[in-house]
Design an enzyme around this catalytic site. Structure first.
Site, PDB file in Angstrom:
ATOM      1  N   SER A 175       0.834  -1.191   0.000  1.00  0.00           N
ATOM      2  CA  SER A 175       0.000   0.000   0.000  1.00  0.00           C
ATOM      3  C   SER A 175       0.876   1.251   0.000  1.00  0.00           C
ATOM      4  O   SER A 175       1.672   1.452  -0.914  1.00  0.00           O
ATOM      5  CB  SER A 175      -0.949  -0.047   1.202  1.00  0.00           C
ATOM      6  OG  SER A 175      -1.913   0.964   1.136  1.00  0.00           O
ATOM      7  N   ASP A 209      -9.352  -3.928  -6.053  1.00  0.00           N
ATOM      8  CA  ASP A 209      -8.830  -3.026  -5.025  1.00  0.00           C
ATOM      9  C   ASP A 209      -9.660  -1.742  -5.024  1.00  0.00           C
ATOM     10  O   ASP A 209      -9.692  -1.009  -6.018  1.00  0.00           O
ATOM     11  CB  ASP A 209      -7.355  -2.710  -5.322  1.00  0.00           C
ATOM     12  CG  ASP A 209      -6.652  -1.988  -4.184  1.00  0.00           C
ATOM     13  OD1 ASP A 209      -7.330  -1.315  -3.389  1.00  0.00           O
ATOM     14  OD2 ASP A 209      -5.419  -2.092  -4.102  1.00  0.00           O
ATOM     15  N   HIS A 216      -7.555  -5.161  -1.745  1.00  0.00           N
ATOM     16  CA  HIS A 216      -6.346  -4.394  -1.428  1.00  0.00           C
ATOM     17  C   HIS A 216      -5.407  -5.150  -0.482  1.00  0.00           C
ATOM     18  O   HIS A 216      -4.196  -5.117  -0.665  1.00  0.00           O
ATOM     19  CB  HIS A 216      -6.764  -3.067  -0.784  1.00  0.00           C
ATOM     20  CG  HIS A 216      -5.625  -2.159  -0.462  1.00  0.00           C
ATOM     21  ND1 HIS A 216      -4.905  -1.497  -1.438  1.00  0.00           N
ATOM     22  CD2 HIS A 216      -5.061  -1.792   0.727  1.00  0.00           C
ATOM     23  CE1 HIS A 216      -3.963  -0.754  -0.870  1.00  0.00           C
ATOM     24  NE2 HIS A 216      -4.032  -0.926   0.444  1.00  0.00           N
TER      25      HIS A 216
END
Length: 426
Positions: free
Chosen positions: A238, A330, A365
């Protein structure tokens, strides 16, 4: 069950193993064609209960083999050897927005696995199990050292594999939630890598660290007596991907041997600090969307992918192999669009051979080490703000993505940090 029927024999192997090891779960001594429910229960460090269950029918020999037999209902369906782990979800009545994350890697997670008569969907606590086995799942392997690091201006935790080394090393950077997250680093050490989980963000304050902080951490790893100094990688998830890409492209100190990026983007103001990146995110806050349950969707904050070179990392400057992992559902970062743009930029720079993309339909994600439960949405705190974020993904394809990407990540790291035929500690 008939009184004359012997008690079922439930086997879970290994009963004590690493979190990324597959379990072999079997039930024997059942009547042929018997409907049973296999149930898993975990009591988290936060005091919450997580459970999963699958419905099975014993074969002609009176056996259920989870690795071979299909679940016909429950938390998952089909042949899913690890469905009782990745299918875990908060038990009925739990607090909203939970996410299961291991905090104390020095203790195991204990999974209680039970078998019940019939196809049960609720009330497991009130029913008597036919058999029960506990399985311990560890992130910290025997012999791995956990060392707290508060020197050279850096804060983190170093995990060293068993043996004298020198070992290849990994600088492990988590995302925008901040804090110190250790479980991936601990697991990487079990696979033969010195791994430094680095704390670089606070949940409450605007980040003030610059490149020199990460350069100090990278240099600390290079100079450690049990580290092979010319074989140090970056591993970002991330926001950690944003940091890793920027460092690999522009730092004169950090020269990684390879780079693993999960669910991130190269879109960020170039030449600024971490605070500048968050400020830019804030300017795009009007692009925030919400689903029908008012869960926050942030992926549009970085869209459309800019053409202005000052607003994205020039990935063509990166000189090491890059593994970029994408969940196509995501909802937090535009990882798919970023990967497409990065592929184009690397090709234009004549470096397409350095870029490997793994893209997974139905994955969200939070692509982490395998067999942890998929969480589509959860509470998230950053810079003192709490929100219910939509991460995306569906449980089954997301869990398959975690397993496949982890195995390919380990193969990528072995190829570029150890080389073919080289083993840990030699």
């Amino acid at each position: 069950m008939s009184r004359r029927q012997p008690s079922p024999l439930l086997s879970v192997q290994p009963c004590r193993g690493l979190w990324d090891e597959k379990l072999c779960i079997t039930v024997q001594k059942l009547p042929p064609g018997q409907e049973v429910t296999l149930h898993s229960l975990l009591h988290s460090e936060d005091g919450d209960f997580w459970e999963a269950f699958g419905h099975y029918v014993s074969d002609a020999t009176g056996a259920v083999r989870v690795a071979e037999d299909a679940s016909v209902g429950g938390s998952y369906t089909g042949v899913e050897p690890m469905g009782l782990l990745w299918g875990l979800s908060p038990a009925a009545g739990s607090r909203p927005g939970l996410r299961l994350r291991k905090k104390d890697v020095c203790s195991p997670s204990t999974i209680h696995i039970s078998v019940y008569e019939g196809h049960v969907v609720q009330g497991f606590k009130e029913r008597k199990a036919l058999a029960l086995v506990d399985a311990e799942r560890w992130y910290l392997a025997p012999g791995v050292q956990r060392i707290e690091v508060n020197e050279h201006g850096i804060t983190g935790t170093l995990f060293l594999p068993a043996g004298f080394g020198p070992f290849p090393a990994i600088l492990d950077l988590w995302g925008g939630g901040g804090g110190l997250v250790e479980y991936r680093s601990a697991l990487l050490a079990a696979h033969g890598y010195a791994a430094l989980a680095l704390q670089y963000l606070s949940q409450k304050e605007m980040p003030s660290v610059g490149n020199e902080y990460f350069e100090a951490a990278f240099t600390f790893l290079q100079n450690h007596p049990r580290v092979c100094g010319n074989k140090v990688a970056l591993f970002g998830l991330s926001f950690g991907t944003s940091v890793s890409l920027g460092l690999a492209a522009y730092s004169t100190v950090i020269q990684p041997r390879c780079l693993v990026c999960v669910s991130g983007s190269h879109v960020q103001p170039v030449g600024g600090s971490l605070a500048d990146i968050f400020i830019q995110f804030g300017k795009n806050a009007h692009k925030t969307r919400y689903d029908d349950q008012q869960r926050v969707i942030w992926r549009d904050l970085l869209l459309p992918i800019p053409t202005d070179p000052s607003q994205k990392v020039d990935v063509g400057r990166i000189r090491c192999p890059v593994l970029f992992i994408v969940g196509e559902d995501d909802q937090n970062w535009p990882a798919s669009e970023s990967a497409e743009d990065m592929e184009r930029m690397m090709e234009e720079a004549g470096k397409s051979h350095l870029f490997t993309k793994l893209s997974y339909p139905g994955a969200g994600h939070l692509i982490e080490p395998p067999y942890g439960p998929h969480v589509r949405a959860s509470n998230f705190i950053t810079l003192g703000t709490k929100a219910m974020l939509l991460w995306g993904g569906q449980a089954q394809p997301h869990s398959h993505a975690q397993e496949d990407s982890w195995q390919k990540t380990l193969a990528f790291l072995e190829r570029h940090l150890y080389g073919v035929g080289v083993t840990a500690g030699l």
